[in-house]
Scaffold this motif. Structure first.
Motif, mmCIF file in Angstrom:
data_model
loop_
_atom_site.group_PDB
_atom_site.id
_atom_site.type_symbol
_atom_site.label_atom_id
_atom_site.label_comp_id
_atom_site.label_asym_id
_atom_site.label_seq_id
_atom_site.Cartn_x
_atom_site.Cartn_y
_atom_site.Cartn_z
ATOM 1 N N PHE A 236 0.832 -1.199 0.000
ATOM 2 C CA PHE A 236 0.000 0.000 0.000
ATOM 3 C C PHE A 236 0.869 1.252 0.000
ATOM 4 O O PHE A 236 0.540 2.258 -0.660
ATOM 5 C CB PHE A 236 -0.917 -0.005 1.219
ATOM 6 C CG PHE A 236 -1.835 1.187 1.300
ATOM 7 C CD1 PHE A 236 -2.876 1.330 0.403
ATOM 8 C CD2 PHE A 236 -1.648 2.147 2.274
ATOM 9 C CE1 PHE A 236 -3.726 2.432 0.462
ATOM 10 C CE2 PHE A 236 -2.491 3.242 2.351
ATOM 11 C CZ PHE A 236 -3.525 3.387 1.446
ATOM 12 N N GLU A 237 1.986 1.203 0.708
ATOM 13 C CA GLU A 237 2.889 2.343 0.784
ATOM 14 C C GLU A 237 3.469 2.675 -0.593
ATOM 15 O O GLU A 237 3.658 3.845 -0.928
ATOM 16 C CB GLU A 237 4.009 2.055 1.778
ATOM 17 C CG GLU A 237 4.978 3.200 2.006
ATOM 18 C CD GLU A 237 4.348 4.407 2.679
ATOM 19 O OE1 GLU A 237 5.016 5.445 2.738
ATOM 20 O OE2 GLU A 237 3.178 4.326 3.127
ATOM 21 N N PHE A 239 1.956 2.330 -3.414
ATOM 22 C CA PHE A 239 0.906 3.078 -4.107
ATOM 23 C C PHE A 239 0.875 4.528 -3.632
ATOM 24 O O PHE A 239 0.776 5.468 -4.436
ATOM 25 C CB PHE A 239 -0.451 2.419 -3.868
ATOM 26 C CG PHE A 239 -1.625 3.263 -4.288
ATOM 27 C CD1 PHE A 239 -1.919 3.441 -5.633
ATOM 28 C CD2 PHE A 239 -2.421 3.888 -3.336
ATOM 29 C CE1 PHE A 239 -2.992 4.236 -6.024
ATOM 30 C CE2 PHE A 239 -3.488 4.683 -3.715
ATOM 31 C CZ PHE A 239 -3.777 4.863 -5.069
ATOM 32 N N ILE A 240 0.980 4.725 -2.316
ATOM 33 C CA ILE A 240 0.984 6.075 -1.753
ATOM 34 C C ILE A 240 2.210 6.854 -2.234
ATOM 35 O O ILE A 240 2.129 8.059 -2.507
ATOM 36 C CB ILE A 240 0.947 6.025 -0.214
ATOM 37 C CG1 ILE A 240 -0.353 5.379 0.264
ATOM 38 C CG2 ILE A 240 1.100 7.419 0.383
ATOM 39 C CD1 ILE A 240 -1.597 6.129 -0.137
ATOM 40 N N GLN A 241 3.328 6.182 -2.358
ATOM 41 C CA GLN A 241 4.545 6.846 -2.827
ATOM 42 C C GLN A 241 4.369 7.390 -4.239
ATOM 43 O O GLN A 241 4.776 8.514 -4.543
ATOM 44 C CB GLN A 241 5.723 5.863 -2.756
ATOM 45 C CG GLN A 241 6.160 5.558 -1.329
ATOM 46 C CD GLN A 241 7.077 4.356 -1.249
ATOM 47 O OE1 GLN A 241 7.260 3.628 -2.224
ATOM 48 N NE2 GLN A 241 7.676 4.137 -0.088
ATOM 49 N N PHE A 242 3.761 6.589 -5.089
ATOM 50 C CA PHE A 242 3.489 7.058 -6.449
ATOM 51 C C PHE A 242 2.459 8.187 -6.435
ATOM 52 O O PHE A 242 2.619 9.204 -7.114
ATOM 53 C CB PHE A 242 2.973 5.903 -7.310
ATOM 54 C CG PHE A 242 2.517 6.329 -8.675
ATOM 55 C CD1 PHE A 242 3.430 6.489 -9.704
ATOM 56 C CD2 PHE A 242 1.172 6.579 -8.919
ATOM 57 C CE1 PHE A 242 3.007 6.898 -10.968
ATOM 58 C CE2 PHE A 242 0.746 6.984 -10.176
ATOM 59 C CZ PHE A 242 1.665 7.146 -11.201
ATOM 60 N N LEU A 243 1.413 8.032 -5.646
ATOM 61 C CA LEU A 243 0.353 9.033 -5.586
ATOM 62 C C LEU A 243 0.892 10.370 -5.095
ATOM 63 O O LEU A 243 0.536 11.432 -5.630
ATOM 64 C CB LEU A 243 -0.769 8.546 -4.668
ATOM 65 C CG LEU A 243 -1.963 9.498 -4.474
ATOM 66 C CD1 LEU A 243 -2.653 9.749 -5.807
ATOM 67 C CD2 LEU A 243 -2.941 8.924 -3.465
#
Length: 264
Positions: A236-237, A239-243
């Protein structure tokens, strides 16, 4: 993050905390500023330059390998970040926006790379410097293209409001444009990377402690749970890093556009 476990006695486990973000100089007796985050930031710059060089130094008509990856990143930044905000000025600012996106993305991904495991943006100084750079460009463009009075007039344009309302709303808008926007630009990125790194460290330390340091029939299931949650949070992290890289570059494009167009 070499280890996430603090041991104060053979039977006691302490959750990781702020010590994860405190680093001694890499070279004993050397410059105090030359710490692990600085080294990782330098490595990130080298990676970003190397990727762009491999992708665009000798482009082919039919892209392959690194060129395919580079063109995908370029098209994504152009179509999803630059063009919706900058319109006809997109190509002019693509170099800067692509650099910002790749830099922040690599900074963030450093948090999940083994033996490095520290997202640079979790150290507030790095996203703050990048945000200040964008802020300076925004203000410079606004003043250059519209003059001080014209830029301020465009920022606090309040059509239809009575004169007395300007005294209430104008200071709020000015504060949002010249103060709040700067801090929200980098605080959002910093807070997400800081919290994510702390969560991963916490659950990985639980797994390590109960599976390796204090293995027992009762503690083993808790250790397995810690490892499983670590894997899920890490996914999940990412994904958050890309976001967050996307949002940071998006805000940069919006601020540059506001300077060019002289509007809020």
């Amino acid at each position: 993050m070499r280890t996430t476990i603090l041991i104060t006695s053979p039977e006691e486990w302490t959750a990781p905390g702020s010590e994860l973000f405190q680093f001694a100089p890499i070279i004993p007796g050397g410059p105090e500023w030359f710490t692990k985050p600085v080294l990782i930031a330098l490595l990130s710059s080298v990676i970003a330059i190397a990727v762009c060089w491999a992708a665009f130094a000798k482009p082919k008509i039919v892209p392959r390998g690194w060129q395919s990856l580079g063109e995908y990143a370029y098209d994504f930044v152009r179509d999803q970040i630059a063009r919706p905000n900058l319109g006809k000025d997109t190509d002019r600012w693509m170099g800067l926006l692509l650099t910002i996106f790749l830099t922040v993305l690599i900074w963030n991904l450093m948090g999940v790379i083994p033996f490095i495991q520290f997202p640079i943006a979790a150290h507030i100084a790095f996203p703050a410097v990048l945000a200040v750079s964008v802020y300076v460009i925004k203000v410079y463009l606004g003043v250059r293209h519209h003059g001080v009075r014209g830029y301020l007039r465009g920022v606090i344009y309040l059509e239809g409001l009575p004169g007395w309302a300007y005294g209430i709303y104008a200071p709020l808008i000015l504060a949002e444009v010249f103060v709040t926007s700067l801090f929200t630009h980098f605080i959002r990125l910093f807070a997400n990377m800081f919290a994510g790194h702390l969560l991963v460290a916490f659950f990985s330390s639980v797994g390590f402690w109960f599976l390796f340091e204090q293995l027992s029939p009762l503690g083993a299931p808790l250790g397995v749970l810690g490892v499983a949650v670590t894997v899920l949070i890490t996914a999940f992290e990412m994904f958050i890093q890309f976001l967050q890289a996307f949002l940071f570059a998006m805000l940069a494009a919006m601020y540059i556009a506001s300077g060019l167009h002289g509007s809020h």
